[in-house]
Motif scaffolding. Structure first.
Motif, PDB file in Angstrom:
ATOM      1  N   THR A 134       0.820  -1.214   0.000  1.00 14.33           N
ATOM      2  CA  THR A 134       0.000   0.000   0.000  1.00 14.33           C
ATOM      3  C   THR A 134       0.854   1.264   0.000  1.00 14.33           C
ATOM      4  O   THR A 134       0.332   2.355  -0.210  1.00 14.33           O
ATOM      5  CB  THR A 134      -0.944   0.040   1.218  1.00 14.33           C
ATOM      6  OG1 THR A 134      -0.156   0.124   2.416  1.00 14.33           O
ATOM      7  CG2 THR A 134      -1.831  -1.197   1.265  1.00 14.33           C
ATOM      8  N   ARG A 135       2.171   1.117   0.219  1.00 16.94           N
ATOM      9  CA  ARG A 135       3.042   2.284   0.330  1.00 16.94           C
ATOM     10  C   ARG A 135       3.816   2.581  -0.956  1.00 16.94           C
ATOM     11  O   ARG A 135       4.678   3.471  -0.967  1.00 16.94           O
ATOM     12  CB  ARG A 135       4.043   2.083   1.476  1.00 16.94           C
ATOM     13  CG  ARG A 135       3.390   2.014   2.850  1.00 16.94           C
ATOM     14  CD  ARG A 135       4.407   1.633   3.914  1.00 16.94           C
ATOM     15  NE  ARG A 135       5.520   2.590   3.967  1.00 16.94           N
ATOM     16  CZ  ARG A 135       5.538   3.677   4.715  1.00 16.94           C
ATOM     17  NH1 ARG A 135       4.491   3.973   5.465  1.00 16.94           N
ATOM     18  NH2 ARG A 135       6.574   4.478   4.712  1.00 16.94           N
ATOM     19  N   ILE A 136       3.522   1.877  -2.035  1.00 15.57           N
ATOM     20  CA  ILE A 136       4.305   2.088  -3.255  1.00 15.57           C
ATOM     21  C   ILE A 136       4.191   3.533  -3.745  1.00 15.57           C
ATOM     22  O   ILE A 136       3.184   4.210  -3.519  1.00 15.57           O
ATOM     23  CB  ILE A 136       3.913   1.096  -4.372  1.00 15.57           C
ATOM     24  CG1 ILE A 136       2.485   1.326  -4.850  1.00 15.57           C
ATOM     25  CG2 ILE A 136       4.126  -0.327  -3.943  1.00 15.57           C
ATOM     26  CD1 ILE A 136       2.143   0.522  -6.086  1.00 15.57           C
ATOM     27  N   LEU A 137       5.251   3.988  -4.432  1.00 14.66           N
ATOM     28  CA  LEU A 137       5.357   5.379  -4.850  1.00 14.66           C
ATOM     29  C   LEU A 137       5.144   5.587  -6.353  1.00 14.66           C
ATOM     30  O   LEU A 137       4.897   6.720  -6.783  1.00 14.66           O
ATOM     31  CB  LEU A 137       6.743   5.925  -4.464  1.00 14.66           C
ATOM     32  CG  LEU A 137       7.095   5.863  -2.973  1.00 14.66           C
ATOM     33  CD1 LEU A 137       8.539   6.313  -2.757  1.00 14.66           C
ATOM     34  CD2 LEU A 137       6.138   6.703  -2.149  1.00 14.66           C
ATOM     35  N   THR A 138       5.275   4.544  -7.148  1.00 19.78           N
ATOM     36  CA  THR A 138       5.066   4.668  -8.590  1.00 19.78           C
ATOM     37  C   THR A 138       3.660   5.170  -8.869  1.00 19.78           C
ATOM     38  O   THR A 138       2.692   4.712  -8.255  1.00 19.78           O
ATOM     39  CB  THR A 138       5.292   3.307  -9.277  1.00 19.78           C
ATOM     40  OG1 THR A 138       6.649   2.920  -9.069  1.00 19.78           O
ATOM     41  CG2 THR A 138       5.005   3.377 -10.764  1.00 19.78           C
TER      42      THR A 138
END
Length: 392
Positions: free
Chosen positions: A135-139
């Protein structure tokens, strides 16, 4: 497909032991000879009715339920290259596309994948954030003039250098009410401008290097390349890795069983201090404990597969077998190396390579710590996996 599971197991065992295992050194060396060898094995598997046994029958696969395929995949897993040879290596992605792909996506990607003509890759993990919390991905991906514009940094994108497409998980809805609704899955074909393989990361257990670091810079793909619903990326990813964790556990059983067989043979043929190793109490303990752990892991795996076949909900069972199976694999191979002594850490047996692969089984598709947390959380909320266990 009408089949006799014991006949399938016997024929698969003969194929893996007589065809695939003797070819391991050639495949591991890489190059044109490796590609030709794999292609020859794939043709043989298809000719002998052993190809893609776990894929849906309507797509040209064998149509085996997960429980029966577990019994087969244990044998396929005896060789690290067994999955390639018999077409089961793409099953996680095939399930994902089969469940969520459009008709066009299924024609373009799913059927060729089941046929073994192309390979997929998935870009989820990022170097800047913990891979255990997707849930923390930056893409990011934004919709502009009927196209997704993707920007981001990924790594450990397995097989990207040889894949026909990469399914990229990116934030499309940053203001969604739930963090689990922020992410979408978007299919990016090979060669799309702006998709760059920065490097191939060599890791322990993958000497040839098939884990890629990638950058996506204004990568532009049509809006209809989204897989499933917009914002459903987290659920789609779970639909992929859930059964995938069972596949891993099945394969680990084959690796552990092979290590045990090598341990038994070494114990019976090697003498030390005036008697065979098999006479030593400590060596006998290694054998007995290994057999017990393999059988316990086998039963956990079959129970998870049975539960998944029932209704697709086997989260707690899958987490149990994921962390227990990974630990079992490490323990059995470690004992086998110890029994072989200096020979065990050489390249004269497959054990050193198996050990390197086994170590990061405790990390991929969710580290042990996360899966133990899932099980503990379920127990504390009053759920127990054995309450749901039913006879086949």
């Amino acid at each position: 497909m009408t089949y006799d599971i014991e006949d399938l197991r016997a024929r698969t065992r003969a194929f893996i032991d007589d065809r695939v295992i003797p070819a391991e050194a050639t495949i591991e060396a890489g190059g044109l000879d490796a590609l030709r060898t794999v292609d020859a094995l794939k043709k043989q598997a298809k000719a002998e009715g052993l190809w893609a046994l776990g894929h849906p029958e309507r797509l040209g696969g064998g149509g085996l339920p997960l429980y029966d395929f577990a019994l087969i995949n244990e044998i396929i897993g005896r060789s690290e290259f067994g999955q390639q040879a018999v077409g089961s290596i793409t099953m996680q992605d095939a399930i994902m596309l089969d469940l969520h792909g459009t008709e066009q996506q299924r024609r373009d990607w799913l059927q060729p994948m089941v046929d073994g003509d192309i390979y997929p890759s998935v870009a989820m993990t990022e170097p800047e954030v913990a891979g255990s919390d997707p849930t923390r991905i930056l893409t990011t991906a934004r919709l502009e003039d009927g196209h997704w514009i993707i920007n981001g940094h990924k790594w450990f994108t397995t097989g990207a250098s040889g894949s026909a497409f990469t399914t990229v998980f990116a934030v499309t809805d940053p203001d969604a009410s739930s963090p689990h609704r922020r992410i979408s899955a978007i299919v990016v074909p090979k060669g799309t401008p702006g998709m760059e393989i920065v490097r191939v990361i060599k890791t322990m257990g993958s000497e040839q290097g098939d884990h890629c670091e990638m950058r996506f810079t204004d990568v532009r793909v049509p809006a209809d390349h989204v897989l499933g619903e917009r914002g459903a990326g987290f659920r789609i990813f779970q639909d992929r890795v859930g059964p995938g964790r069972i596949f891993h556990a099945m394969r680990w059983l084959g690796q552990a069983q092979r290590a045990l067989e090598l341990m038994i043979e070494r114990a019976k043929t090697r003498e030390a201090h005036g008697s065979p190793l098999s006479d030593k109490g400590e060596i006998r303990r290694y054998l007995a404990e290994s057999a017990a752990e393999i059988q316990a892991s086998r039963l956990l795996t079959l129970d998870a597969a049975r539960r998944y076949d029932q209704d697709g909900h086997a989260g707690m069972e899958i987490s149990l077998v994921k962390f227990y199976g990974a630990r079992m694999l490490h323990n059995v191979i470690d004992r086998a190396i110890q029994v072989h002594g200096a020979l065990g850490v050489s390249e004269d047996t497959p054990l050193a390579s198996m050990y390197r692969h086994a170590r990061y089984a405790r990390i991929y598709d969710g580290p042990d710590e996360v899966h133990r947390m899932v099980v503990a959380r379920g127990l504390l909320s009053g759920r127990t996996p054995w309450d749901k266990t039913v006879a086949k």
